[in-house]
Design an enzyme around this catalytic site. Sequence first.
Site, short mmCIF file in Angstrom:
data_model
loop_
_atom_site.label_atom_id
_atom_site.label_comp_id
_atom_site.label_asym_id
_atom_site.label_seq_id
_atom_site.Cartn_x
_atom_site.Cartn_y
_atom_site.Cartn_z
N CYS A 1 -8.20 45.87 -71.88
CA CYS A 1 -8.80 46.87 -71.01
C CYS A 1 -10.30 46.85 -71.20
O CYS A 1 -10.82 46.20 -72.10
CB CYS A 1 -8.28 48.26 -71.37
N GLY B 1 -9.39 44.40 -66.49
CA GLY B 1 -8.22 45.15 -66.06
C GLY B 1 -8.31 45.51 -64.60
O GLY B 1 -9.32 46.05 -64.16
N ASN C 1 -9.33 50.52 -75.93
CA ASN C 1 -9.13 49.10 -75.72
C ASN C 1 -8.61 48.51 -77.03
O ASN C 1 -9.26 48.63 -78.06
CB ASN C 1 -10.46 48.44 -75.32
N GLY C 2 -7.43 47.88 -76.96
CA GLY C 2 -6.85 47.30 -78.18
C GLY C 2 -5.36 47.53 -78.21
O GLY C 2 -4.74 47.80 -77.17
N TYR D 1 -11.86 32.99 -73.64
CA TYR D 1 -11.29 33.22 -72.32
C TYR D 1 -11.65 34.56 -71.69
O TYR D 1 -11.96 34.62 -70.50
CB TYR D 1 -9.75 33.12 -72.42
#
Length: 462
Positions: free
Chosen positions: A2, A28, A102-103, A243
Amino acid sequence: MCGIVGVSGIEHAAELVSLGLYALQHRGQEAAGICAIEAGRARVHKAAGLVAEGFDNAVLRDLPGSTALGHVRYSTAGGLGLENAQPIVVRYHQGDLAVVHNGNITNGMTLREELVAEGALFQSTTDTEVLVHLIARSREPTPEAQLRDALSRLQGAFSVLVTIGSVLYAARDPWGFRPLVLGRRAGGHIIASETCALDLLDAEYVRDIEPGEVLRIEGGRVTRLQDLEPAPRIAPCIFELIYFARPDSKLWGISVDRARRALGRQLAREQPAEGDCVFSVPDSSNSAALGYSEESGIPLELGLIRNHYVGRTFIHPTQVGRDFKVRIKYNPVREVIEGKRVVVVDDSLVRGTTSRGLVSLIRDAGAREVHFRVASPPVRSPCYYGIDMPTREELIGARLSVEAIRDSLGVDSLGYLSLEGMHAAMRSVAESPVSFCDACFSAEYPAPLVDLERGYAVGARC
Ligand code: SF4
């Protein structure tokens, strides 16, 4: 995976957050949400899909205040519904509380079980809601202490933004898996997952939030609270650089573009190929292909064109649709490919299904030989720290040897970057040494996998 953005001390904060989320849209596309705080009162709006689809001027006008935080959501373990979109906003005894994350919290299910046993009522299936309950139930006397108390119970990956009343807090887990940066603009502050969001907002980059650090931000002042207990080592996610992050961002002092070029150069040294041209699988492999071309001297071409109007989550219910899945996203440039020995550079190989489809398109476009080069080692283990990856059984690098993968892709040669080569490439562009997490390649997981070891189906990621 995210993306998160927070703004403190700047009028029309929600508008700035929405712009920041545009810059983080690659992190996201399934849902977006913004919470704005005015005079301690939180107002929230969440919508499925892209930021542009859910946040027009009318919506933003209804989100007044000089403090705001927002979120773009990628993965959906826990369900596709909007109840799992963030920010999560509740009213508790210290005022309105909002959280974006986020995670992936690796003991989230274990904590949830404990909280449910104590009577907690959960409204979503995300691991993030655990943090909300831990803050609300903490017996510490102040909001700061409650937040720190709650954060100290979490294991795994969490870059979080929290508002309690009008105060914005930012924290990163002690391993530092996910990025989080602090910027300054017009007397206020901006926190974001990546520096590209600061660029868009014309904010000055101040510094990264350190692993284990907890910041309190209010009225143009940033205060560092007591850090969380340090982890045995820091472990920023190397896959962000390979990436996930945008090439115009800088993560942990490393330019993402420079890192990918270095990976491509190292790949060319380790896995040379006899080719007439080299091209990338766009867009995440562009910089690596450039590096490969620079090092090998093989001319860089645009052999594949990507359609940018297809979301990452394109799913078609029928086999006909699945056959078109690759074609709808990529089209080969016949004039570049026909009669040539082509070197195709990809950043990573996860399932291998898209690559197989791509190779078939490239062959149909008349390639004489196809040499496939991957700018990272074989992905052999799933990620439990917030990158959306399939199970081990679905990872082609876990199931097959390199020769069997070459055969399955239908290419003339296949070459991966080595684990040592990947780290050497990163060292060559880092301002100072970074001890990365590389568990999806090495299976050496730096943070405890509490839920997994207890037999939970681990999947909630964000
Ligand atoms: Fe990143 Fe891989 Fe570690 Fe997950 S396992 S945090 S994707 S390096």
